[in-house]
Motif scaffolding. Sequence first.
Motif, PDB file in Angstrom:
ATOM      1  N   ILE A 123       0.668  -1.749   0.187  1.00 33.02           N
ATOM      2  CA  ILE A 123       0.339  -0.177   0.105  1.00 33.02           C
ATOM      3  C   ILE A 123       0.924   1.707   0.257  1.00 33.02           C
ATOM      4  O   ILE A 123       0.769   2.454  -0.704  1.00 33.02           O
ATOM      5  CB  ILE A 123      -0.810   0.168   1.387  1.00 33.02           C
ATOM      6  N   ASN A 124       2.166   1.458   0.989  1.00 29.42           N
ATOM      7  CA  ASN A 124       2.886   2.386   1.190  1.00 29.42           C
ATOM      8  C   ASN A 124       3.881   2.651   0.259  1.00 29.42           C
ATOM      9  O   ASN A 124       4.561   1.818   0.438  1.00 29.42           O
ATOM     10  CB  ASN A 124       2.962   2.958   2.410  1.00 29.42           C
ATOM     11  N   ALA A 162       1.936  -3.300   5.310  1.00 27.30           N
ATOM     12  CA  ALA A 162       2.683  -2.963   7.184  1.00 27.30           C
ATOM     13  C   ALA A 162       1.315  -1.549   7.453  1.00 27.30           C
ATOM     14  O   ALA A 162       1.174  -1.721   8.956  1.00 27.30           O
ATOM     15  CB  ALA A 162       3.954  -2.200   7.241  1.00 27.30           C
ATOM     16  N   GLU A 163       0.790  -1.639   6.831  1.00 23.38           N
ATOM     17  CA  GLU A 163      -0.853  -0.477   7.144  1.00 23.38           C
ATOM     18  C   GLU A 163      -2.024  -1.775   8.143  1.00 23.38           C
ATOM     19  O   GLU A 163      -2.155  -2.339   7.622  1.00 23.38           O
ATOM     20  CB  GLU A 163      -1.928  -0.253   6.273  1.00 23.38           C
ATOM     21  N   ALA A 164      -1.749  -0.841   9.547  1.00 25.27           N
ATOM     22  CA  ALA A 164      -1.931  -2.394  10.560  1.00 25.27           C
ATOM     23  C   ALA A 164      -3.555  -1.382  10.640  1.00 25.27           C
ATOM     24  O   ALA A 164      -4.038  -2.211  11.835  1.00 25.27           O
ATOM     25  CB  ALA A 164      -1.347  -2.776  11.450  1.00 25.27           C
ATOM     26  N   ARG A 165      -3.587  -0.032  10.620  1.00 24.75           N
ATOM     27  CA  ARG A 165      -4.669   0.865  10.931  1.00 24.75           C
ATOM     28  C   ARG A 165      -5.961   0.003  10.856  1.00 24.75           C
ATOM     29  O   ARG A 165      -6.649  -0.706   9.094  1.00 24.75           O
ATOM     30  CB  ARG A 165      -4.731   1.785  10.396  1.00 24.75           C
ATOM     31  N   ASP A 204      -7.783   1.374   7.189  1.00 27.75           N
ATOM     32  CA  ASP A 204      -7.521   1.129   6.658  1.00 27.75           C
ATOM     33  C   ASP A 204      -7.609  -0.582   5.474  1.00 27.75           C
ATOM     34  O   ASP A 204      -7.532  -0.772   4.426  1.00 27.75           O
ATOM     35  CB  ASP A 204      -5.765   0.993   6.345  1.00 27.75           C
ATOM     36  N   TYR A 250      -6.169  -9.531   2.208  1.00 25.76           N
ATOM     37  CA  TYR A 250      -5.519  -8.138   3.175  1.00 25.76           C
ATOM     38  C   TYR A 250      -4.984  -9.609   4.189  1.00 25.76           C
ATOM     39  O   TYR A 250      -4.991  -9.664   5.247  1.00 25.76           O
ATOM     40  CB  TYR A 250      -6.061  -7.859   4.205  1.00 25.76           C
ATOM     41  N   ILE A 251      -3.517  -8.651   3.201  1.00 24.11           N
ATOM     42  CA  ILE A 251      -1.798  -9.282   4.969  1.00 24.11           C
ATOM     43  C   ILE A 251      -1.664  -8.419   5.179  1.00 24.11           C
ATOM     44  O   ILE A 251      -0.829  -7.643   4.804  1.00 24.11           O
ATOM     45  CB  ILE A 251      -1.254 -10.231   4.056  1.00 24.11           C
ATOM     46  N   VAL A 252      -1.312  -8.678   6.261  1.00 26.22           N
ATOM     47  CA  VAL A 252      -0.553  -7.404   7.156  1.00 26.22           C
ATOM     48  C   VAL A 252       1.059  -8.697   7.352  1.00 26.22           C
ATOM     49  O   VAL A 252       0.760  -9.525   7.903  1.00 26.22           O
ATOM     50  CB  VAL A 252      -1.005  -7.114   9.073  1.00 26.22           C
TER      51      VAL A 252
END
Lengths: 211, 130
Positions: free
Chosen positions: B57-58, B87-90, B93, B105-107
């Motif tokens: 994402i980022n 790494a976006e875990a909010r 998001d 979606y995988i963190v």
Amino acid sequence: MKLDDLAALGARDEPMMVAPEVFQQLGTITRVLHDTMGQLGVMPKLQQATDGLPDARSRLSYIANKTADAANKVLNSVDQAKLDHQHIADATHEMAKALMADPVRAVASGMVLNFVKDVEQTTARIDTHLTDIMMAQDFHDLTGQVVTKVVKLANDLEDSLVKLLVQVVPPEQREVVDQHVLHGPIVNPEGRTDVVTNQGEVDDLLASLGF
Amino acid sequence: MSTDLKFLIVDDFSTMRRIVRGLLKEIGYINAEEAEDGQAAYQILKSSKFDFVVSDINMPNMNGFDLLKAIKADDELKHLPVLMVTAEARKEDIVLAAQIGAAGYIVKPFTKATLEEKVQKIMQKYGAAA
């Protein structure tokens, strides 16, 4: 233009195109802002922090390079180790087949001895790859020190900018937050309810929404 | 399992692209290409046929959300399953990704088992598995 120049401009005797009150007011506002920031100790600290930015950029580049080199070194070593491991697995399979078919011939032909030598050489190579992987971790000590310095710089800069913002931002703007900022890895998830801490929580959240 | 499916891995970190590619290879998917951001990914998707997108994402230039929006707004591409690996875990998001149309979606950090499970699940849902 410096503050003193502005003050001199406001005090000169020549006729001006713009009413002198405008310059006087502008000078007063600027002086108040400058004095306020000076009293808060913002300017020297802000100056110090911004002076450190080019250095921070090079430090961050250093970290990026060191970690990228280490990651590539590890991945290359893993690739090689996996190839060697596969080679041993294949050779063992062949050896087992030969022993099952004709054990005497397998020994007499030198096949067993060759296999032993092959395993010895291959495991030595794997050991070298594992050592390379271990040594590739040396970046952590170096980057850790650099990270500490950059974090201190970032903290100083943030502190100065927050103080500055509090002074200059209109009250109605203070609650406006950019909702689309991406936050990256959550460093301190403890006690937070707005983030997930593992894949299970992601799955539960999506399931609860019908996805 | 259809192992000849073509994957596009989108991440601004080459090491992460390499790791995802390596894991996909271990799972059985050897046909993969890489893009370093959403913009590059969209161009690649428009020029060649893919079956699956794995995206961070980022990223600079075009982030993963914008890439996902672009894919879902494109008639030629909107059928593509997009798995976000980030790494976006909010929570907001994660919800946003699902609302835009992410298939999963995988963190980060994640395991090979998680990636395999999500890819298989998505394949079944999208009818791409052989």
